[in-house]
Design a protein around this motif. Structure first.
Motif, PDB file in Angstrom:
ATOM      1  N   SER A  41       0.846  -1.203   0.000  1.00 38.63           N
ATOM      2  CA  SER A  41       0.000   0.000   0.000  1.00 38.63           C
ATOM      3  C   SER A  41       0.877   1.247   0.000  1.00 38.63           C
ATOM      4  N   PHE A  42       0.536   2.194  -0.891  1.00 41.11           N
ATOM      5  CA  PHE A  42       1.236   3.474  -0.999  1.00 41.11           C
ATOM      6  C   PHE A  42       0.158   4.545  -1.013  1.00 41.11           C
ATOM      7  N   GLY A  43      -0.036   5.215   0.099  1.00 43.79           N
ATOM      8  CA  GLY A  43      -1.110   6.200   0.173  1.00 43.79           C
ATOM      9  C   GLY A  43      -2.460   5.525   0.020  1.00 43.79           C
ATOM     10  N   ASP A  44      -3.251   5.989  -0.975  1.00 47.19           N
ATOM     11  CA  ASP A  44      -4.550   5.362  -1.177  1.00 47.19           C
ATOM     12  C   ASP A  44      -4.521   4.349  -2.305  1.00 47.19           C
ATOM     13  N   LYS A  45      -3.328   3.920  -2.748  1.00 45.71           N
ATOM     14  CA  LYS A  45      -3.174   2.917  -3.800  1.00 45.71           C
ATOM     15  C   LYS A  45      -2.543   1.647  -3.214  1.00 45.71           C
ATOM     16  N   THR A  46      -3.053   0.522  -3.678  1.00 48.81           N
ATOM     17  CA  THR A  46      -2.511  -0.780  -3.252  1.00 48.81           C
ATOM     18  C   THR A  46      -2.130  -1.580  -4.482  1.00 48.81           C
ATOM     19  N   ILE A  47      -0.880  -2.012  -4.528  1.00 44.66           N
ATOM     20  CA  ILE A  47      -0.422  -2.903  -5.600  1.00 44.66           C
ATOM     21  C   ILE A  47      -0.562  -4.335  -5.089  1.00 44.66           C
ATOM     22  N   LEU A  48      -1.375  -5.109  -5.744  1.00 44.61           N
ATOM     23  CA  LEU A  48      -1.661  -6.501  -5.347  1.00 44.61           C
ATOM     24  C   LEU A  48      -1.086  -7.438  -6.391  1.00 44.61           C
ATOM     25  N   GLN A  49      -0.194  -8.347  -5.939  1.00 43.95           N
ATOM     26  CA  GLN A  49       0.372  -9.381  -6.796  1.00 43.95           C
ATOM     27  C   GLN A  49      -0.291 -10.712  -6.447  1.00 43.95           C
ATOM     28  N   VAL A  50      -0.886 -11.388  -7.411  1.00 42.43           N
ATOM     29  CA  VAL A  50      -1.538 -12.696  -7.212  1.00 42.43           C
ATOM     30  C   VAL A  50      -0.730 -13.725  -7.995  1.00 42.43           C
ATOM     31  N   PRO A  51       0.212 -14.458  -7.319  1.00 40.30           N
ATOM     32  CA  PRO A  51       0.989 -15.471  -8.054  1.00 40.30           C
ATOM     33  C   PRO A  51       0.139 -16.716  -8.329  1.00 40.30           C
ATOM     34  N   GLU A  52       0.766 -17.666  -8.986  1.00 39.27           N
ATOM     35  CA  GLU A  52       0.115 -18.959  -9.191  1.00 39.27           C
ATOM     36  C   GLU A  52      -0.119 -19.639  -7.847  1.00 39.27           C
TER      37      GLU A  52
END
Length: 854
Positions: free
Chosen positions: A179-190
């Motif tokens: 999470s960076f401020g009001d943005k979330t980077i979500l990584q969904v691996p196998e």
């Protein structure tokens, strides 16, 4: 016996209740409802079909779009789970573009000021705001409180409202949600699942606060649209993420959960993983099918193997039997606890008794409605309800009397007696040994079987049975009258009293250790043997006591009589020694034979007297006994002091006798040596005479030969030489005779001398032996003392030569070693005292000598 036929009792029929096979409670094949059969081998298979013109995957009748199933291969069980890929990005550039997109714009004044500062500082300001972003990282900066990212490379921030922050990794495997401020980077691996709650509606198909799933890849999620975002690896059997639960059901396992809306329990079978929403399912669990009985939710799963049987009560009170080999699925709302039992010959399952009647066995049970006992034929398995039947019993027919319920199966064994009382008239009925009988307790009671030939009293109904063996006499009593019976079998009525048989055998009582004192007060013990038997059994029966009491009385009387007779004699009469014999017959030399003869005569007299006395006691007391013999085995002297004295006397006599024998032996040896020397001298003299004669003959022949030669040479010389030869031969003959005579006389003289010496030695030894046999006790002790002195002298020399060895020897064996009548210790003490006395005398004589010289 064929159970379909009436079974015979004694002379009448014994009507045992038998049933037709159709009426017998045979085991029935249970009926099991179809819904109880568990399909534990069932698996959910993936079937591909075309539905409405599009390819789909069908799981348990529920079609799922093939593309959706390929991306998330879950069994949804008809649930409508939304997927949201609107924020998904494919490239880094797209990720930066979406990440840097905000609804608000930045501060324009900051950009103008930054450009102004760059011009005024001739580029120095811009150079100070420069950063190099390494590969694999995003440049991260803050612009007007908005987080933004830039690609790797040399980057410069011009606006005064922009500030560099720490670089960000492009792919952080350890932290898939950043999470960076009001943005979330979500990584969904196998092999991961991700989801979150949606804020607001984003289209007609979406709903506010709806939980959505994110597919594999990267997503840039603004906090204004999503919350409760999570990602989890699918590495467990049960995976929980948000309101969802992912359940993996492998082969050998079962899972289940309650449907909230239907309030029913659904069993989940092996197949693709299930994904369950908590609004639709609850109480999710997973179990392993490792036991024959396990529970999953409200269901009980039972596997009944071959050789086993199961069952349980329904809630309505009926009983459901579960036969093998099947697996069953029972709901707890309909059924109670299940029990599974191994099938045996006889067991109880629920309300049912199961019994398998084997051949060689007899079984039966009482029927409750009429109280009849029903025989269950062998070769069948029966199922009896406890509400209709009592518990059955089964007995093996391996004995002559087998009791099964009210029935007695009787086979009369040869050599035995069997009988029973009839209930109707009370008469005792005896059965022969030709038939088999089945007796019902309503017709017969007190069935009795005994051995026919037994030497102890037996009760057989109203009779008394006994077998009197050989060597015994039977003793019966009827109305106070004694009857003596010969050996044999007897079955008498109850009015007879049967007593133990009287033993008519021969008794041999060995009586030992009978102590007494002789007339001269010497303690002795006696051992003798008494042989007796019963001569009149009727008199024995009248004896006031048992036969054992009579036997004890006879033994006691015999012992008293024998001791009384032996007390009348002295020790010398009962156990004579040599001195006792010499007092009777001083001239007797064979005292042992005389002692044996006198003792034998005394013992025979005692035996005859004792036998007659005991027989008189038996006849007088009317015991009915006959005394066969009394034999004295031996009399022992118990006074140890007298025994020691007699032993010492015996040793002295033996020593004297040994000296006498030794003297006789020496005399015999001397005489034999004398005769041997005489014979040897005679032989030597004879040999010398023969040798001289032979030499003379040889010389004579030589002379004749020379004379013959001389005659041939010269007749004259022959005559002269013949005369000389005759003269010489005559002289030589005379010398030879003289020499032979001398040698003969010398040999005779030597023989006479040897004879005289041998005779003198013989007479000397005879005198010494005679003197030794009459030597006084004082001289003998003096001689013993001399020997002890010599011995002690040797001991002293040994002590002086080897003091340590001899001292150790005396310490070890001093109490066991004896020097004559003294122990080694006593002898050494005595030697010391004597040595001190001699030393004192020697010192005193030395002082006297010195004084006289002075």
């Amino acid at each position: 016996k064929n159970f379909s036929l009436p079974l015979l009792g004694s002379p009448r029929n014994t009507n045992t209740q038998m049933e037709d096979e159709q009426q017998l409670p045979l085991e029935q094949t249970p009926v099991v409802p179809e819904e109880l059969m568990a399909d534990i081998k069932r698996t959910v298979r993936v079937e591909r079909q075309t539905v409405d013109g599009r390819p789909c995957v069908v799981l348990d009748g529920t079609p799922i779009d093939e593309q959706v199933f390929r991306e998330a291969p879950f069994n949804l069980l008809g649930q409508n789970l939304q997927r949201d890929d609107t924020q998904k990005v494919e490239t880094n550039a797209e990720l930066i573009d979406v990440f840097n997109t905000y609804s608000s714009k930045g501060n324009t004044m900051g950009s103008v000021l930054g450009a102004t500062f760059s011009v005024l500082s001739l580029g120095a300001y811009k150079l100070s705001r420069r950063r190099t972003i390494p590969p694999g990282f995003f440049g991260h900066y803050l612009s007007s409180q908005r987080h933004k990212l830039v690609m790797p490379g040399v980057r410069t921030l011009t606006a005064t409202t922009d500030h560099w922050l720490e670089n960000v990794m492009m792919d952080d495997e350890t932290n898939p949600k950043r999470s960076f401020g009001d943005k979330t980077i979500l990584q969904v691996p196998e092999n991961h699942i991700a989801g979150g709650y949606r804020i607001g509606r984003h289209g007609e198909a979406s709903m506010d606060q709806e939980y959505v799933l994110f597919s594999q890849g990267r997503h840039v999620l603004p906090d204004s649209k999503y919350y409760g975002i999570g990602v989890t690896k699918l590495n467990n059997e049960l995976v929980k993420i948000g309101p969802l639960t992912v359940v993996y059901v492998m082969e050998g396992f079962l899972a289940g959960a309650y449907r909230r809306k239907q309030a029913v329990y659904q069993v989940l079978y092996p197949g693709p993983p299930y994904i369950l929403h908590e609004q639709d399912f609850e109480q999710i669990e997973r179990v392993k099918r490792s036991d024959d009985l396990f529970q999953l939710g409200p269901f009980m799963f039972i596997t009944v193997r071959e050789g086993w049987i199961g069952g349980c009560y329904r809630r309505d009170g009926s009983y459901q039997i579960l036969p093998p080999p099947h697996s069953y699925q029972l709901h707890t709302k309909d059924y109670h606890e299940v029990e599974v039992l191994e099938r045996k010959t006889q067991f109880k399952l629920g309300p049912f008794y199961y019994i398998t009647v084997r051949f060689g066995y007899v079984a039966g049970a009482y029927r409750k409605k009429d109280g009849k006992y029903i025989v269950l034929p062998p070769g069948q398995t029966y199922q009896l309800n406890e509400n209709e039947w009592t518990e059955p019993n089964q007995v093996q027919r391996n004995k002559h009397i087998t009791v099964c319920g009210p029935l007695t199966f009787l086979t009369v064994q040869p050599g035995s007696l069997s009988g029973a009382f009839r209930v109707s008239d009370g008469v005792f009925e005896e059965f022969d040994d030709k038939d088999e009988y089945i007796l019902h307790e309503k017709e017969y009671h007190s069935v009795t079987t005994i051995e026919k030939y037994r030497d102890t009293l037996q009760h057989f109904g109203p009779f008394k049975v006994i077998t009197v063996r050989e060597g015994f006499s039977g003793l019966f009593e009827k109305a106070g009258v004694i009857e003596i019976k010969e050996p044999g079998f007897y079955k008498v009525p109850a009015e007879y009293s049967v007593h133990p048989p009287i033993n008519m055998k021969m008794f041999q009582e060995v009586l030992k250790d009978l102590h007494f004192k002789t007339k001269d007060g010497i303690g002795m013990s006696l051992k003798f043997t008494l042989t007796w038997c019963v001569s009149d059994p009727k008199l024995v029966a009248k004896f006031s006591g048992s036969f054992q009491d009579l036997r004890v009385l006879v033994i006691q009387r015999a012992c008293d009589t024998m001791i009384r007779l032996c007390k009348a004699y002295n020790r010398g009469d009962l156990l004579p020694t040599q001195e006792d014999i010499l007092q009777v017959d001083p001239e007797s030399e064979g005292y042992q034979k005389l002692a044996h003869r006198l003792t034998k005569e005394l013992y025979e007299n005692l035996e005859i007297t004792c036998k007659k006395a005991i027989q008189d006691i038996s006849d007088t007391s009317r015991m009915g006994l006959e005394i066969k013999s009394v034999l004295i085995d031996g009399i022992i002297l118990e006074d140890t002091e007298i025994m020691d004295k007699l032993g010492a006397i015996t040793k002295t006599m033996l020593a004297v006798k040994a000296e006498r024998v030794q003297g006789e032996l020496l005399i015999a040896k001397a005489e034999a040596s004398k005769r041997a020397r005489e014979k040897e001298e005679e032989a030597n003299a004879y040999i010398r005479i023969k040798q001289a004669t032979a030499e003379a003959d040889v010389a004579k022949v030589h002379a004749q030969t020379r004379i013959a030669q001389a005659k041939a040479e010269n007749e004259i010389k022959v005559e002269i030489q013949a005369a000389e030869a005759r003269a010489e031969a005559e002289a030589r003959r005379i010398r030879l005779e003289i020499e032979v005579e001398q040698k003969t006389r010398q040999a005779e003289a030597e023989a006479a001398a040897i004879t005289a010496i041998a005779e003198a030695e013989y007479q000397k030894k005879m005198k010494e032996n005679d003197a030794a046999s009459h030597i006084p006790k004082q001289d003998l002790e003096i001689r013993f003392a001399e020997l002890q002195v010599q011995m002690l002298e040797k001991v002293g020399q040994a002590t002086w030569a080897y003091p340590d060895v001899f001292t150790g020897f005396l310490k070890t064996f001093g109490d066991k070693l004896r020097f004559g009548p003294l122990t080694a210790g006593e002898a050494m003490q005595r030697f010391g005292r004597e040595f001190d006395t001699l030393q004192a005398k020697a010192d005193g004589s030395a002082d006297d000598t010195a004084a006289s010289h002075a």
